[in-house]
Design a protein around this motif. Structure first.
Motif, PDB file in Angstrom:
ATOM      1  N   ASP A 191     -39.832 -31.554 -45.512  1.00  0.00           N
ATOM      2  CA  ASP A 191     -38.909 -31.474 -44.392  1.00  0.00           C
ATOM      3  C   ASP A 191     -38.486 -30.010 -44.289  1.00  0.00           C
ATOM      4  N   TYR A 192     -38.893 -29.348 -43.209  1.00  0.00           N
ATOM      5  CA  TYR A 192     -38.447 -27.969 -43.027  1.00  0.00           C
ATOM      6  C   TYR A 192     -36.929 -27.880 -43.184  1.00  0.00           C
ATOM      7  N   ARG A 193     -36.452 -26.736 -43.633  1.00  0.00           N
ATOM      8  CA  ARG A 193     -35.002 -26.516 -43.616  1.00  0.00           C
ATOM      9  C   ARG A 193     -34.482 -26.831 -42.215  1.00  0.00           C
ATOM     10  N   GLY A 194     -33.393 -27.587 -42.168  1.00  0.00           N
ATOM     11  CA  GLY A 194     -32.846 -27.998 -40.891  1.00  0.00           C
ATOM     12  C   GLY A 194     -33.313 -29.359 -40.422  1.00  0.00           C
TER      13      GLY A 194
ATOM     14  N   GLU B  80     -28.550 -19.754 -41.242  1.00  0.00           N
ATOM     15  CA  GLU B  80     -29.537 -18.702 -41.023  1.00  0.00           C
ATOM     16  C   GLU B  80     -30.800 -19.010 -41.824  1.00  0.00           C
ATOM     17  N   GLY B  81     -31.830 -18.173 -41.623  1.00  0.00           N
ATOM     18  CA  GLY B  81     -33.038 -18.312 -42.424  1.00  0.00           C
ATOM     19  C   GLY B  81     -34.139 -19.105 -41.745  1.00  0.00           C
ATOM     20  N   TYR B  82     -34.211 -19.032 -40.408  1.00  0.00           N
ATOM     21  CA  TYR B  82     -35.225 -19.774 -39.675  1.00  0.00           C
ATOM     22  C   TYR B  82     -36.263 -18.812 -39.096  1.00  0.00           C
ATOM     23  N   SER B  83     -37.440 -18.822 -39.663  1.00  0.00           N
ATOM     24  CA  SER B  83     -38.560 -18.040 -39.151  1.00  0.00           C
ATOM     25  C   SER B  83     -39.826 -18.629 -39.749  1.00  0.00           C
TER      26      SER B  83
ATOM     27  N   PHE C 270     -40.383 -20.171 -43.503  1.00  0.00           N
ATOM     28  CA  PHE C 270     -40.896 -21.518 -43.748  1.00  0.00           C
ATOM     29  C   PHE C 270     -42.109 -21.458 -44.681  1.00  0.00           C
ATOM     30  N   ALA C 271     -42.944 -20.429 -44.513  1.00  0.00           N
ATOM     31  CA  ALA C 271     -44.122 -20.292 -45.368  1.00  0.00           C
ATOM     32  C   ALA C 271     -43.725 -20.093 -46.829  1.00  0.00           C
ATOM     33  N   GLU C 272     -42.691 -19.309 -47.065  1.00  0.00           N
ATOM     34  CA  GLU C 272     -42.230 -19.127 -48.441  1.00  0.00           C
ATOM     35  C   GLU C 272     -41.663 -20.430 -49.004  1.00  0.00           C
TER      36      GLU C 272
ATOM     37  N   GLY D 144     -48.898 -24.912 -37.748  1.00  0.00           N
ATOM     38  CA  GLY D 144     -50.032 -23.999 -37.791  1.00  0.00           C
ATOM     39  C   GLY D 144     -49.588 -22.559 -37.913  1.00  0.00           C
ATOM     40  N   ARG D 145     -48.503 -22.215 -37.229  1.00  0.00           N
ATOM     41  CA  ARG D 145     -47.957 -20.865 -37.341  1.00  0.00           C
ATOM     42  C   ARG D 145     -47.504 -20.598 -38.778  1.00  0.00           C
ATOM     43  N   VAL D 146     -46.852 -21.580 -39.370  1.00  0.00           N
ATOM     44  CA  VAL D 146     -46.420 -21.448 -40.767  1.00  0.00           C
ATOM     45  C   VAL D 146     -47.636 -21.308 -41.684  1.00  0.00           C
ATOM     46  N   ALA D 147     -48.656 -22.121 -41.435  1.00  0.00           N
ATOM     47  CA  ALA D 147     -49.864 -22.082 -42.265  1.00  0.00           C
ATOM     48  C   ALA D 147     -50.550 -20.723 -42.200  1.00  0.00           C
ATOM     49  N   GLU D 148     -50.500 -20.068 -41.035  1.00  0.00           N
ATOM     50  CA  GLU D 148     -51.092 -18.732 -40.915  1.00  0.00           C
ATOM     51  C   GLU D 148     -50.456 -17.773 -41.912  1.00  0.00           C
TER      52      GLU D 148
END
Length: 265
Positions: free
Chosen positions: A61-64, A73-76, A80-82, A105-109
């Motif tokens: 579950d992504y933060r949030g 704060e901390g949403y990018s 998320f990748a970290e 997919g953006r996170v996976a990149e």
């Protein structure tokens, strides 16, 4: 951690102190499944079991979202990748296959570009490289999704996800329309994270064999982004699904699932 048979749920503390919920199902080679914007791990419920013949699937579950913390704060997408890497570390997984769709997919990149040693094979679905050279959705789509009527917005999102023929045969409920329990600030954070994504400069450093998938009728993330990703990632393979919209992985479940399983080996 709770563990019953081939199911295990746990919480992971990230390096910036956020508690992130993660879920592991099945046995076999680890496969990380990354959901779309403002969604929790249930995004994958409709197709997750298709991979359990060869893989254990790992979601978070992504933060949030979901059971995870919702910091202010901390949403990018790099953040998320970290968080994904923190989950892998917590589970003792050195290397995994990674399949991300939409914002996932953006996170996976970023996972593949920043941590190449952690990604065995990479699948990117209905996603974009981001940045000024990406092909953005039409302004009319943005306006419709920002409308004041929640029911109208949900209907619009459903139509962006699935073709009318598919929804006529599959009346729902649909798992890809967002986590209804998100706080307003977390939902805004996810929107900003996705809109500000720009992995253009790092994509050529991806070394994992990569498969890029897209529905050719996707108006949420236009399919022209498939060619852009394939041009930026060395030796990437591609596949367009005729007639499919954003949630091709459900609408074309049999074909897409078999293609991904074959690619992952």
């Amino acid at each position: 951690m709770t563990d019953t048979g081939e199911r295990a749920d746990s919480f992971v503390r990230t390096d910036d102190g956020v508690s992130v919920a993660c879920q592991r199902r099945g046995t076999g080679r680890p496969l990380v499944l990354l959901a779309g914007q403002a969604n929790n791990h249930h995004w994958w419920d409709g197709v997750r079991e298709d991979f359990h013949g060869t893989h254990s699937t790992i979601t978070l579950d992504y933060r949030g979202t979901g059971a995870s913390d919702a910091p202010r704060e901390g949403y990018s997408t790099p953040r998320f990748a970290e968080d994904v890497v923190s989950v892998l570390d917590s589970l003792g997984i050195e290397r995994a296959d990674v399949y991300g769709t939409s914002m996932g997919g953006r996170v996976a990149e970023w996972v593949a570009a920043r941590h190449p040693e952690r990604v065995r094979r990479l699948v990117l679905g209905c996603t974009s490289p981001g940045g000024p050279l990406a092909v953005e959705r039409d302004p009319s789509v943005r306006r419709a999704l920002a409308g004041p009527d929640p029911d109208a917005v949900r209907q619009t999102l459903t139509e962006l996800m699935y073709s009318p023929g598919w929804t006529a045969e599959h009346p729902g409920p649909y798992r890809t329309l967002g986590d209804p329990r998100m706080t307003p600030h977390a939902r805004h954070g996810h929107l900003v994270a996705s809109n500000r994504h720009d992995a253009w400069d790092v994509l050529p450093s991806v070394v994992a064999p990569t498969l890029v998938l897209h529905g050719d009728q996707d108006r949420l993330t236009p399919p022209e982004n498939l060619a852009l990703l394939a041009a930026r990632i060395p030796d990437a393979r591609t596949r367009l699904f005729a007639g499919a919209r954003h949630a091709y992985f459900e609408e074309c479940r049999d074909t897409a699932g078999a293609l991904v399983r074959s690619f992952l080996g």
